[in-house]
Write a protein that holds these residues in place. Structure first.
Motif, PDB file in Angstrom:
ATOM      1  N   GLN A   8       0.828  -1.207   0.000  1.00 46.77           N
ATOM      2  CA  GLN A   8       0.000   0.000   0.000  1.00 46.77           C
ATOM      3  C   GLN A   8       0.859   1.252   0.000  1.00 46.77           C
ATOM      4  O   GLN A   8       0.464   2.273  -0.553  1.00 46.77           O
ATOM      5  CB  GLN A   8      -0.953   0.008   1.179  1.00 46.77           C
ATOM      6  CG  GLN A   8      -2.110  -0.924   0.952  1.00 46.77           C
ATOM      7  CD  GLN A   8      -3.288  -0.599   1.840  1.00 46.77           C
ATOM      8  OE1 GLN A   8      -3.167   0.103   2.824  1.00 46.77           O
ATOM      9  NE2 GLN A   8      -4.432  -1.110   1.463  1.00 46.77           N
ATOM     10  N   GLN A  10       3.549   1.601  -1.615  1.00 48.32           N
ATOM     11  CA  GLN A  10       4.151   1.745  -2.940  1.00 48.32           C
ATOM     12  C   GLN A  10       3.214   2.390  -3.955  1.00 48.32           C
ATOM     13  O   GLN A  10       3.657   3.080  -4.861  1.00 48.32           O
ATOM     14  CB  GLN A  10       4.573   0.378  -3.497  1.00 48.32           C
ATOM     15  CG  GLN A  10       5.714  -0.269  -2.775  1.00 48.32           C
ATOM     16  CD  GLN A  10       6.012  -1.637  -3.358  1.00 48.32           C
ATOM     17  OE1 GLN A  10       5.536  -2.002  -4.419  1.00 48.32           O
ATOM     18  NE2 GLN A  10       6.811  -2.408  -2.637  1.00 48.32           N
ATOM     19  N   ILE A  11       1.933   2.123  -3.842  1.00 47.79           N
ATOM     20  CA  ILE A  11       0.976   2.588  -4.855  1.00 47.79           C
ATOM     21  C   ILE A  11       0.063   3.654  -4.268  1.00 47.79           C
ATOM     22  O   ILE A  11      -0.345   3.563  -3.111  1.00 47.79           O
ATOM     23  CB  ILE A  11       0.150   1.412  -5.429  1.00 47.79           C
ATOM     24  CG1 ILE A  11      -0.662   1.860  -6.648  1.00 47.79           C
ATOM     25  CG2 ILE A  11      -0.704   0.767  -4.369  1.00 47.79           C
ATOM     26  CD1 ILE A  11      -1.302   0.721  -7.428  1.00 47.79           C
ATOM     27  N   ILE A  13      -3.549   5.231  -4.809  1.00 43.87           N
ATOM     28  CA  ILE A  13      -4.845   5.039  -5.468  1.00 43.87           C
ATOM     29  C   ILE A  13      -5.667   6.288  -5.208  1.00 43.87           C
ATOM     30  O   ILE A  13      -5.857   6.682  -4.058  1.00 43.87           O
ATOM     31  CB  ILE A  13      -5.569   3.788  -4.927  1.00 43.87           C
ATOM     32  CG1 ILE A  13      -4.737   2.532  -5.195  1.00 43.87           C
ATOM     33  CG2 ILE A  13      -6.960   3.676  -5.570  1.00 43.87           C
ATOM     34  CD1 ILE A  13      -5.281   1.283  -4.530  1.00 43.87           C
ATOM     35  N   GLY A  66      -4.280   3.875 -10.223  1.00 42.89           N
ATOM     36  CA  GLY A  66      -3.195   3.449  -9.358  1.00 42.89           C
ATOM     37  C   GLY A  66      -1.888   3.948  -9.943  1.00 42.89           C
ATOM     38  O   GLY A  66      -1.592   3.699 -11.113  1.00 42.89           O
ATOM     39  N   LEU A  67      -1.137   4.676  -9.134  1.00 40.76           N
ATOM     40  CA  LEU A  67       0.134   5.246  -9.569  1.00 40.76           C
ATOM     41  C   LEU A  67       1.266   4.628  -8.769  1.00 40.76           C
ATOM     42  O   LEU A  67       1.185   4.510  -7.542  1.00 40.76           O
ATOM     43  CB  LEU A  67       0.139   6.762  -9.371  1.00 40.76           C
ATOM     44  CG  LEU A  67      -0.997   7.537 -10.031  1.00 40.76           C
ATOM     45  CD1 LEU A  67      -1.005   8.986  -9.551  1.00 40.76           C
ATOM     46  CD2 LEU A  67      -0.880   7.485 -11.534  1.00 40.76           C
ATOM     47  N   LEU A  68       2.312   4.252  -9.465  1.00 41.76           N
ATOM     48  CA  LEU A  68       3.518   3.727  -8.838  1.00 41.76           C
ATOM     49  C   LEU A  68       4.653   4.649  -9.241  1.00 41.76           C
ATOM     50  O   LEU A  68       4.970   4.761 -10.431  1.00 41.76           O
ATOM     51  CB  LEU A  68       3.787   2.296  -9.309  1.00 41.76           C
ATOM     52  CG  LEU A  68       4.992   1.589  -8.707  1.00 41.76           C
ATOM     53  CD1 LEU A  68       4.815   1.410  -7.198  1.00 41.76           C
ATOM     54  CD2 LEU A  68       5.204   0.243  -9.377  1.00 41.76           C
ATOM     55  N   VAL A 103      -4.578  -3.696 -14.871  1.00 47.41           N
ATOM     56  CA  VAL A 103      -3.250  -3.505 -14.288  1.00 47.41           C
ATOM     57  C   VAL A 103      -2.245  -3.719 -15.412  1.00 47.41           C
ATOM     58  O   VAL A 103      -2.346  -4.702 -16.162  1.00 47.41           O
ATOM     59  CB  VAL A 103      -2.981  -4.499 -13.126  1.00 47.41           C
ATOM     60  CG1 VAL A 103      -1.571  -4.339 -12.585  1.00 47.41           C
ATOM     61  CG2 VAL A 103      -4.000  -4.316 -12.011  1.00 47.41           C
ATOM     62  N   HIS A 107       3.196  -5.107 -14.146  1.00 43.54           N
ATOM     63  CA  HIS A 107       2.999  -4.964 -12.696  1.00 43.54           C
ATOM     64  C   HIS A 107       1.958  -5.931 -12.137  1.00 43.54           C
ATOM     65  O   HIS A 107       1.494  -5.759 -11.003  1.00 43.54           O
ATOM     66  CB  HIS A 107       2.617  -3.520 -12.362  1.00 43.54           C
ATOM     67  CG  HIS A 107       3.692  -2.542 -12.687  1.00 43.54           C
ATOM     68  ND1 HIS A 107       4.815  -2.395 -11.917  1.00 43.54           N
ATOM     69  CD2 HIS A 107       3.841  -1.686 -13.734  1.00 43.54           C
ATOM     70  CE1 HIS A 107       5.603  -1.483 -12.447  1.00 43.54           C
ATOM     71  NE2 HIS A 107       5.031  -1.040 -13.555  1.00 43.54           N
ATOM     72  N   PHE A 112      -1.477  -5.288  -6.695  1.00 39.78           N
ATOM     73  CA  PHE A 112      -2.059  -3.974  -6.964  1.00 39.78           C
ATOM     74  C   PHE A 112      -3.532  -4.088  -7.344  1.00 39.78           C
ATOM     75  O   PHE A 112      -4.344  -3.262  -6.951  1.00 39.78           O
ATOM     76  CB  PHE A 112      -1.275  -3.246  -8.067  1.00 39.78           C
ATOM     77  CG  PHE A 112       0.152  -2.937  -7.679  1.00 39.78           C
ATOM     78  CD1 PHE A 112       0.450  -2.344  -6.466  1.00 39.78           C
ATOM     79  CD2 PHE A 112       1.199  -3.232  -8.532  1.00 39.78           C
ATOM     80  CE1 PHE A 112       1.756  -2.047  -6.094  1.00 39.78           C
ATOM     81  CE2 PHE A 112       2.509  -2.942  -8.183  1.00 39.78           C
ATOM     82  CZ  PHE A 112       2.790  -2.349  -6.966  1.00 39.78           C
TER      83      PHE A 112
END
Length: 183
Positions: A8, A10-11, A13, A66-68, A103, A107, A112
């Protein structure tokens, strides 16, 4: 820190922001993510839709991204009960739904997607939905297994005009709050 907490962290949302997010990037993510299904012979709209179609499909629901590390890697569309349309099941006042769930293939299998589904389950509970539903191709057995493992059950079949397959309609009861936290 647990694995879930690490994931959580890392990403990010958040809702799609039209003023800063690119509809073209979102469309590319959808096209790329659904290409695997297209290669299997399934004509999912998300595999070929253009940016105008993406924008139109977003008008009827809430798009989460969702952004990484600032890169768009995942998305899901959430439709609260008042906006869930298309089948008798979806149109019940206690049913929310999600779709255009994607996704980036680079990834996948990192959890995710699970985070996005949990987020829409939480939104559905907040909106008073007793059920959260989706549909997918009847022959996409890997997806049906994926959703079944997360508590979604078969409800019905549906044939959409724009697809070349029959869909299975799956739904999950949200009346037990612990069900939302299933892995």
């Amino acid at each position: 820190m647990s694995d879930a907490d690490a994931l959580q962290s890392q990403i990010v949302i958040r809702p799609f922001q039209p003023q800063t997010d690119s509809i073209e990037d979102l469309t590319r993510l959808l096209n790329q993510s659904y290409q695997t299904l297209a290669d299997m012979g399934f004509q999912f709209v998300a595999s070929y839709q253009d940016a105008a179609r993406t924008r139109k499909r977003m008008q009827n629901g809430h798009c989460l991204v969702g952004l990484l590390e600032g890169e768009l890697i995942a998305t899901i569309m959430y439709y609260p009960p008042a906006l869930a349309k298309g089948t008798q099941w979806y149109e019940q006042s206690h049913v929310a739904k999600f779709g255009q769930f994607a996704v980036n293939p680079l990834h996948r299998k990192r959890g995710f997607g699970d985070l996005l589904i949990r987020r829409v389950e939480e939104l559905a509970v907040q909106d008073g939905a007793a059920e959260l539903a989706l549909d997918t191709a009847e022959g996409a057995h890997h997806l049906i297994r994926y959703y079944s493992a997360r508590g979604y059950r078969f409800v019905d079949y549906v044939q959409w005009n724009e697809t070349n397959y029959r869909s299975v309609l799956l739904s999950k009861s949200l009346s037990d709050p612990s069900a939302v936290l299933m892995p």
